[in-house]
Design an enzyme around this catalytic site. Structure first.
Site, PDB file in Angstrom:
ATOM      1  N   ALA A  74       2.935   2.382  22.262  1.00 61.65           N
ATOM      2  CA  ALA A  74       2.916   3.853  22.291  1.00 61.65           C
ATOM      3  C   ALA A  74       3.667   4.459  21.112  1.00 61.65           C
ATOM      4  O   ALA A  74       3.299   5.532  20.614  1.00 61.65           O
ATOM      5  CB  ALA A  74       3.523   4.345  23.606  1.00 61.65           C
ATOM      6  N   GLY A  96      -5.698   1.018  17.587  1.00 62.41           N
ATOM      7  CA  GLY A  96      -4.736   0.491  16.625  1.00 62.41           C
ATOM      8  C   GLY A  96      -3.682   1.513  16.286  1.00 62.41           C
ATOM      9  O   GLY A  96      -3.754   2.674  16.698  1.00 62.41           O
ATOM     10  N   LYS A 151       0.805  -1.228   0.000  1.00 63.31           N
ATOM     11  CA  LYS A 151       0.000   0.000   0.000  1.00 63.31           C
ATOM     12  C   LYS A 151       0.838   1.278   0.000  1.00 63.31           C
ATOM     13  O   LYS A 151       0.404   2.300  -0.521  1.00 63.31           O
ATOM     14  CB  LYS A 151      -0.958   0.011   1.199  1.00 63.31           C
ATOM     15  CG  LYS A 151      -2.130  -0.946   1.073  1.00 63.31           C
ATOM     16  CD  LYS A 151      -3.087  -0.748   2.246  1.00 63.31           C
ATOM     17  CE  LYS A 151      -4.335  -1.580   2.090  1.00 63.31           C
ATOM     18  NZ  LYS A 151      -5.331  -1.290   3.136  1.00 63.31           N
ATOM     19  N   ASP A 197     -10.430   2.815   1.479  1.00 61.28           N
ATOM     20  CA  ASP A 197     -10.687   2.359   2.849  1.00 61.28           C
ATOM     21  C   ASP A 197     -11.403   3.452   3.643  1.00 61.28           C
ATOM     22  O   ASP A 197     -12.279   3.162   4.464  1.00 61.28           O
ATOM     23  CB  ASP A 197      -9.374   2.005   3.561  1.00 61.28           C
ATOM     24  CG  ASP A 197      -8.721   0.752   3.011  1.00 61.28           C
ATOM     25  OD1 ASP A 197      -9.452  -0.120   2.489  1.00 61.28           O
ATOM     26  OD2 ASP A 197      -7.488   0.647   3.088  1.00 61.28           O
ATOM     27  N   ARG A 255      -1.638  -0.808  22.072  1.00 62.44           N
ATOM     28  CA  ARG A 255      -0.697  -1.436  23.013  1.00 62.44           C
ATOM     29  C   ARG A 255       0.722  -0.881  22.855  1.00 62.44           C
ATOM     30  O   ARG A 255       1.534  -0.985  23.758  1.00 62.44           O
ATOM     31  CB  ARG A 255      -0.682  -2.952  22.796  1.00 62.44           C
ATOM     32  CG  ARG A 255      -0.209  -3.356  21.414  1.00 62.44           C
ATOM     33  CD  ARG A 255      -0.339  -4.837  21.169  1.00 62.44           C
ATOM     34  NE  ARG A 255       0.028  -5.189  19.801  1.00 62.44           N
ATOM     35  CZ  ARG A 255      -0.054  -6.404  19.301  1.00 62.44           C
ATOM     36  NH1 ARG A 255      -0.507  -7.388  20.048  1.00 62.44           N
ATOM     37  NH2 ARG A 255       0.290  -6.648  18.048  1.00 62.44           N
ATOM     38  N   GLY A 286      -1.820   1.073  12.917  1.00 60.25           N
ATOM     39  CA  GLY A 286      -1.355   0.812  11.556  1.00 60.25           C
ATOM     40  C   GLY A 286      -2.066   1.662  10.511  1.00 60.25           C
ATOM     41  O   GLY A 286      -2.626   2.722  10.812  1.00 60.25           O
TER      42      GLY A 286
END
Length: 311
Positions: A172, A144, A77, A118, A170, A146
């Site tokens: 940082a 999330g 991507k 998206d 989860r 990503g």
């Protein structure tokens, strides 16, 4: 390890063809979605799965005169960007492309363009499944760190009229990367990293939540803390909004979807985002407006496929 293409796919039986380019893609419902569109429109078109990391071969294959465009998924991507002739605002601002389409310049030369649908999938999932008053002018929450999280921030900020956007993850450092990139691209206003349960308890409740993480039971302390932060927002009694659970493989009904339902939230499954981002791709490829595309038939086919997976 790179996964190279040894032989070019046979495209001779199709009037026009495209590709789903990525790795791994065995579970993808993209070819089924697009074939449903083409069959219902009477088009002898096909999207061919190309499970590969071979960028050079892909760039060669798309030169074929009957190529109409491609769905581009991980890990390509971002890597595809430097090979394109132009980007839509969505592709530019998200910094990742999931759709390649063709346009021609004034001399008839084919231009390879990129966009990100998206963000449209996320936008339409909320607009078609949740009441605007449940999320507009309220904080939103993205779980999330990503590419999907970046798309969620873009969609929420650009179209859904939300206030502060809380980021929970989860890791940082991944949150900081999202903050930095969104700010650099001009839509990083009012992004807040919510790192602890105690911090979450002091904040105003959210109206829209987008979960962009795999379906798993938290095990590490960092994973457990991120889940506790989410649960603080879900358990607020003053307001219940809508949550889009982007994870739909191998099953669409995840742990997060279940705890959200039990907390009284409207749960929107990730297949909604899949469907509307896919229809947006076909808008670019066929030249038809979304309203002219067979959305109902696509929804039925995807629902049937999901039912199969549950058996």
């Amino acid at each position: 390890m790179s996964l190279e293409i040894t032989t070019a796919p046979d495209v001779s039986t199709f009037e026009r063809h495209g590709y789903l380019f990525g790795h791994p893609i065995a579970h993808s419902m993209s070819p089924l979605l697009h074939q449903t569109v083409y069959d219902n429109m009477g088009l002898n078109w096909s999207q061919i799965p190309l499970d590969s990391t071979d960028m050079n071969m892909f760039l060669s294959l798309i030169q074929h005169p009957s190529f109409y465009g491609a769905s581009v998924t991980m890990p390509h991507k971002v890597a595809i960007l430097k090979h394109l002739d132009g980007l839509t605002p969505e592709g530019r601002d998200v910094g990742a492309v999931n759709t390649l389409f063709i346009r021609e310049d004034s001399n008839g030369k084919r231009l390879f363009m990129g966009t990100n649908t998206d963000v449209i999938g996320i936008r339409e999932s909320f607009l078609r499944n949740a009441s605007p008053e449940s999320f507009q002018n309220r904080p939103a929450l993205v779980i999330g760190g990503g590419g999907a999280a970046r798309s969620a921030v873009y969609a929420l900020r650009t179209w859904l009229n939300v206030g502060t956007i809380y980021l929970v993850n989860r890791d940082a450092s991944e949150v900081q990367a999202v903050l930095d990139e969104c700010t650099a691209r001009g839509y990083g206003d009012s992004l807040v990293h919510v790192a602890t349960e105690a911090q979450a308890e002091q904040l105003e409740g959210a109206g829209a939540i987008v979960a962009c993480v795999p379906n798993f039971t938290p095990k590490t302390p960092e994973e457990q803390e991120a889940r506790k932060v989410l649960e603080v927002f879900l358990q607020r009694k003053s307001h219940k909004g809508a949550i889009l659970e982007m994870c739909y493989h191998p099953v669409p009904y995840t742990e997060i979807a279940e705890i959200s339902r039990l907390a009284g939230w409207k749960v929107i499954l990730g297949t909604e985002a899949l469907i509307y981002q896919g229809l947006e791709q076909d808008r670019y490829w066929t030249g038809k407006e979304t309203a002219e595309l067979p959305a109902k038939q696509v929804q039925e086919v995807i629902a049937a496929k999901l039912s199969e997976a549950k058996l």
